[in-house]
Design a protein around this motif. Sequence first.
Motif, PDB file in Angstrom:
ATOM      1  N   ILE A  91      10.461 -20.673  -8.985  1.00  0.00           N
ATOM      2  CA  ILE A  91       9.500 -20.759  -7.874  1.00  0.00           C
ATOM      3  C   ILE A  91       8.202 -21.442  -8.311  1.00  0.00           C
ATOM      4  O   ILE A  91       7.484 -22.008  -7.495  1.00  0.00           O
ATOM      5  N   ALA A  92       7.925 -21.415  -9.609  1.00  0.00           N
ATOM      6  CA  ALA A  92       6.634 -21.916 -10.099  1.00  0.00           C
ATOM      7  C   ALA A  92       6.341 -23.314  -9.579  1.00  0.00           C
ATOM      8  O   ALA A  92       7.212 -24.186  -9.589  1.00  0.00           O
ATOM      9  N   GLY A  93       5.139 -23.514  -9.098  1.00  0.00           N
ATOM     10  CA  GLY A  93       4.720 -24.838  -8.643  1.00  0.00           C
ATOM     11  C   GLY A  93       5.110 -25.159  -7.212  1.00  0.00           C
ATOM     12  O   GLY A  93       4.917 -26.273  -6.749  1.00  0.00           O
ATOM     13  N   SER A  94       5.657 -24.177  -6.486  1.00  0.00           N
ATOM     14  CA  SER A  94       6.011 -24.415  -5.077  1.00  0.00           C
ATOM     15  C   SER A  94       4.759 -24.710  -4.270  1.00  0.00           C
ATOM     16  O   SER A  94       3.691 -24.183  -4.556  1.00  0.00           O
ATOM     17  N   ASP A  95       4.892 -25.543  -3.243  1.00  0.00           N
ATOM     18  CA  ASP A  95       3.766 -25.732  -2.335  1.00  0.00           C
ATOM     19  C   ASP A  95       3.970 -24.819  -1.122  1.00  0.00           C
ATOM     20  O   ASP A  95       4.858 -23.964  -1.115  1.00  0.00           O
ATOM     21  N   ALA A  96       3.129 -24.994  -0.106  1.00  0.00           N
ATOM     22  CA  ALA A  96       3.162 -24.068   1.028  1.00  0.00           C
ATOM     23  C   ALA A  96       4.537 -24.036   1.697  1.00  0.00           C
ATOM     24  O   ALA A  96       5.020 -22.974   2.105  1.00  0.00           O
ATOM     25  N   LEU A  97       5.195 -25.205   1.779  1.00  0.00           N
ATOM     26  CA  LEU A  97       6.517 -25.214   2.422  1.00  0.00           C
ATOM     27  C   LEU A  97       7.513 -24.405   1.608  1.00  0.00           C
ATOM     28  O   LEU A  97       8.316 -23.650   2.159  1.00  0.00           O
ATOM     29  N   GLY A  98       7.457 -24.566   0.285  1.00  0.00           N
ATOM     30  CA  GLY A  98       8.371 -23.832  -0.580  1.00  0.00           C
ATOM     31  C   GLY A  98       8.102 -22.339  -0.543  1.00  0.00           C
ATOM     32  O   GLY A  98       9.015 -21.518  -0.368  1.00  0.00           O
ATOM     33  N   THR A  99       6.836 -21.970  -0.680  1.00  0.00           N
ATOM     34  CA  THR A  99       6.482 -20.550  -0.672  1.00  0.00           C
ATOM     35  C   THR A  99       6.860 -19.902   0.662  1.00  0.00           C
ATOM     36  O   THR A  99       7.385 -18.786   0.695  1.00  0.00           O
ATOM     37  N   SER A 100       6.621 -20.635   1.753  1.00  0.00           N
ATOM     38  CA  SER A 100       6.933 -20.042   3.059  1.00  0.00           C
ATOM     39  C   SER A 100       8.436 -19.860   3.223  1.00  0.00           C
ATOM     40  O   SER A 100       8.897 -18.904   3.855  1.00  0.00           O
ATOM     41  N   LEU A 101       9.217 -20.743   2.615  1.00  0.00           N
ATOM     42  CA  LEU A 101      10.675 -20.612   2.679  1.00  0.00           C
ATOM     43  C   LEU A 101      11.116 -19.330   1.972  1.00  0.00           C
ATOM     44  O   LEU A 101      11.885 -18.531   2.515  1.00  0.00           O
ATOM     45  N   VAL A 102      10.584 -19.121   0.769  1.00  0.00           N
ATOM     46  CA  VAL A 102      10.965 -17.934  -0.014  1.00  0.00           C
ATOM     47  C   VAL A 102      10.521 -16.666   0.715  1.00  0.00           C
ATOM     48  O   VAL A 102      11.284 -15.706   0.868  1.00  0.00           O
ATOM     49  N   LEU A 103       9.278 -16.683   1.177  1.00  0.00           N
ATOM     50  CA  LEU A 103       8.724 -15.513   1.845  1.00  0.00           C
ATOM     51  C   LEU A 103       9.512 -15.196   3.124  1.00  0.00           C
ATOM     52  O   LEU A 103       9.806 -14.035   3.431  1.00  0.00           O
ATOM     53  N   GLY A 213      17.763 -22.763  -6.754  1.00  0.00           N
ATOM     54  CA  GLY A 213      16.562 -23.128  -7.515  1.00  0.00           C
ATOM     55  C   GLY A 213      16.054 -24.529  -7.212  1.00  0.00           C
ATOM     56  O   GLY A 213      14.863 -24.802  -7.346  1.00  0.00           O
ATOM     57  N   ASP A 214      16.946 -25.423  -6.762  1.00  0.00           N
ATOM     58  CA  ASP A 214      16.463 -26.789  -6.531  1.00  0.00           C
ATOM     59  C   ASP A 214      15.849 -26.979  -5.143  1.00  0.00           C
ATOM     60  O   ASP A 214      15.410 -28.061  -4.791  1.00  0.00           O
ATOM     61  N   GLN A 215      15.824 -25.891  -4.336  1.00  0.00           N
ATOM     62  CA  GLN A 215      15.172 -26.004  -3.021  1.00  0.00           C
ATOM     63  C   GLN A 215      13.665 -25.812  -3.108  1.00  0.00           C
ATOM     64  O   GLN A 215      12.943 -26.149  -2.176  1.00  0.00           O
ATOM     65  N   VAL A 216      13.206 -25.161  -4.181  1.00  0.00           N
ATOM     66  CA  VAL A 216      11.781 -24.831  -4.285  1.00  0.00           C
ATOM     67  C   VAL A 216      11.254 -25.206  -5.673  1.00  0.00           C
ATOM     68  O   VAL A 216      11.965 -25.798  -6.469  1.00  0.00           O
ATOM     69  N   GLY A 217      10.004 -24.819  -5.944  1.00  0.00           N
ATOM     70  CA  GLY A 217       9.425 -25.111  -7.249  1.00  0.00           C
ATOM     71  C   GLY A 217       8.765 -26.475  -7.269  1.00  0.00           C
ATOM     72  O   GLY A 217       8.798 -27.229  -6.291  1.00  0.00           O
ATOM     73  N   LEU A 218       8.171 -26.780  -8.401  1.00  0.00           N
ATOM     74  CA  LEU A 218       7.370 -27.997  -8.536  1.00  0.00           C
ATOM     75  C   LEU A 218       8.167 -29.262  -8.245  1.00  0.00           C
ATOM     76  O   LEU A 218       7.729 -30.139  -7.511  1.00  0.00           O
ATOM     77  N   SER A 219       9.402 -29.355  -8.797  1.00  0.00           N
ATOM     78  CA  SER A 219      10.140 -30.608  -8.664  1.00  0.00           C
ATOM     79  C   SER A 219      10.632 -30.828  -7.235  1.00  0.00           C
ATOM     80  O   SER A 219      10.846 -31.955  -6.807  1.00  0.00           O
ATOM     81  N   ALA A 220      10.802 -29.732  -6.478  1.00  0.00           N
ATOM     82  CA  ALA A 220      11.289 -29.866  -5.106  1.00  0.00           C
ATOM     83  C   ALA A 220      10.147 -29.866  -4.095  1.00  0.00           C
ATOM     84  O   ALA A 220      10.386 -29.946  -2.894  1.00  0.00           O
ATOM     85  N   ALA A 221       8.913 -29.785  -4.578  1.00  0.00           N
ATOM     86  CA  ALA A 221       7.791 -29.636  -3.649  1.00  0.00           C
ATOM     87  C   ALA A 221       7.707 -30.830  -2.701  1.00  0.00           C
ATOM     88  O   ALA A 221       8.115 -31.933  -3.035  1.00  0.00           O
TER      89      ALA A 221
END
Lengths: 261, 315
Positions: A91-103, A213-221
């Motif tokens: 999850i590290a480095g996720s942006d708002a879209l990534g964090t909102s997906l996880v949440l 894991g490839d849906q979120v995080g820094l590289s998928a941001a």
Amino acid sequence: MNIVVCVKYVPDATADRRFEADNTVDRVGVDGLLSELDEYAVEQALQLKEKLGDDSEVTVVSVGPDNAGDAIRKALQMGADKGVHVVDDAIAGSDALGTSLVLAEAIKKLPHDIVLCGMGSTDAVMGVLPTMLAERLGLPGVTFASEVTVNGSTVTVRRDGDTATETIEADLPAVVSVTDQSGEARYPSFKGIMAAKKKEVVTQSLGDLGISGDQVGLSAAWTAVEGTEARPPRTAGEIVKDADGSGASALVEFLASKKFI
Amino acid sequence: MAEVLVLVDHVDGAIRKTTNELLTIARRLGEPSAVFIGSLSDDATAALKQFGAEKIYSVDDADIKGYLVAPKAEVLAQLVGSASPAAVLISASVEGKEIAGRLAVKTDSGLITDAIDVQAGPVTTQSVFAGNFTVTAKVTKGTPIIAVKPNAAAPEAVDGAGAVESVAVSISDAAKGARVTSSEPKAASGRPELTEAAIVVAGGRGTGGDFSAVEALADSLGGAVGASRAAVDSGWYPHAFQIGQTGKVVSPQLYIANGISGAIQHRAGMQTSKTIIAVNKDEEAPIFELVDFGVVGDLHTVVPAVTEGVNQRKG
Ligand SMILES: Cc1cc2nc3c(=O)[nH]c(=O)nc-3n(C[C@H](O)[C@H](O)[C@H](O)COP(=O)(O)OP(=O)(O)OC[C@H]3O[C@@H](n4cnc5c(N)ncnc54)[C@H](O)[C@@H]3O)c2cc1C
Ligand SMILES: Nc1ncnc2c1ncn2[C@@H]1O[C@H](COP(=O)(O)O)[C@@H](O)[C@H]1O
């Protein structure tokens, strides 16, 4: 009623906040705490539960590194019933879209009649996560509530805007973010601190939520920070001591020299 | 050249200055297309053309008035689908950011909020951590959606074709889940809008509750009035005027802090001002670390004397 509160663990605003070499916010090397603005959301959740006076339950959810557990613990000490901590290196480095997906996925797994958020995190202050969450959950969303009341299956919110004070009604379930005008947050009592030790905190990984894991995080941001630059510190200017009106005339001189008059 | 959608910010049809700024920025990225939600008047059309709108999508709001932002996000999502724009620009107001957040999820696109500058790319500049850092960023997936702060560009008048295209949209019931049931307008102060003002004069706990001297100074300079949270929490000034982390972020040419200590949360709202002046009786107050000019003294005597001096000079 099932009340869910989203809380974030943030670097202390009064400490030296900084960026890592990869331009992500240093969330590990800096002292952190429960975002003060999320305390207001926890407070509103507890007040809702108290007003209903039934077997309503307050569950706090946080997405963040191991020490985000401290933020959940603080909310439990204030009086929340249970915690869910989503932690995963990916999850590290996720942006708002990534964090909102996880949440959103974490909340889908919980019974929820109302989801409360803070008005913005004290580190990023985008203030968009609650809206994104509402969109992902397919729910109405109301941000910046200064007053929240629940009546049956509707929530009524007061919002103090710049040009008008609005009353907004939404059908439950709904996502609501509350401001720091909604009411002082309580301090944990000694009893609360003791009780929190026995409260349940469930830890979940991305796999538990069905996210790869490839849906979120820094590289998928969805966004990439290209550079960060410390603003040059302001150089101290001229400071005069006022004596018999000298301060005011010096100030007027300064204003005139800068062509503000 | 690709279109760049600009969501028009207007009050009952009167176009706001922020829209002109967005249109100006849009020209750096492609061809500006204004998206007007409401009933479009000839005046509004002319105003949008004047700042370079090549196209004006007009969306009648009879069906969505009274609902919150979700329907507006659906309108934009539909236009993103049909126009495949190079970017979508929205003002970084409360409503604008809500629309942008929903649009980003709907179109699976990256969102950048609170941009203080946008250049070709689009590459954005943001100010973070209480203004201590400047960050440049890019959207890497989908259509760049950018919420832009006021004063991010100086509006440039350029004639645009302004071809009006009416758009019919279908709004889902889900988007109507939140509705405004009452709205009480606030009395206008007659002063410039806080986030757009070139000069801001602010008062804190040191005013002791009487803002008249601060207001008089603001008026002598043609500025807006702001307040610290301590002043707002004491009920001395309305929250809409609070400056700082949980209030407005301002970046005027001139900021004058009166009886404000300069806590980090306050700085977050004013640190990027061009010129900063403080009046405070405590020479150790942290606000003095930021100032270009400071007066150590009692604001109750200094501020009225400054106002008088300013008024005299103006003649
Ligand atoms: C989560 C969070 C969010 C916050 N958000 C904000 C925010 O958005 N905006 C904000 O402003 N604060 C915010 N704060 C509060 C902030 O930490 C400070 O408490 C607040 O800014 C203090 O306001 P002040 O400077 O007016 O008051 P004080 O800190 O009490 O300072 C008053 C100053 O006035 C001076 N003074 C007193 N009398 C006189 C006189 N007669 N003449 C001249 N000077 C005089 C004193 O020397 C002192 O420096 C927030 C805090 C938290 C925890
Ligand atoms: N990592 C996170 N975990 C849980 N809640 C969060 C997280 N990030 C943001 N939030 C919630 O969303 C609100 C707004 O955050 P932001 O959009 O980042 O300013 C916060 O006040 C929290 O309630």
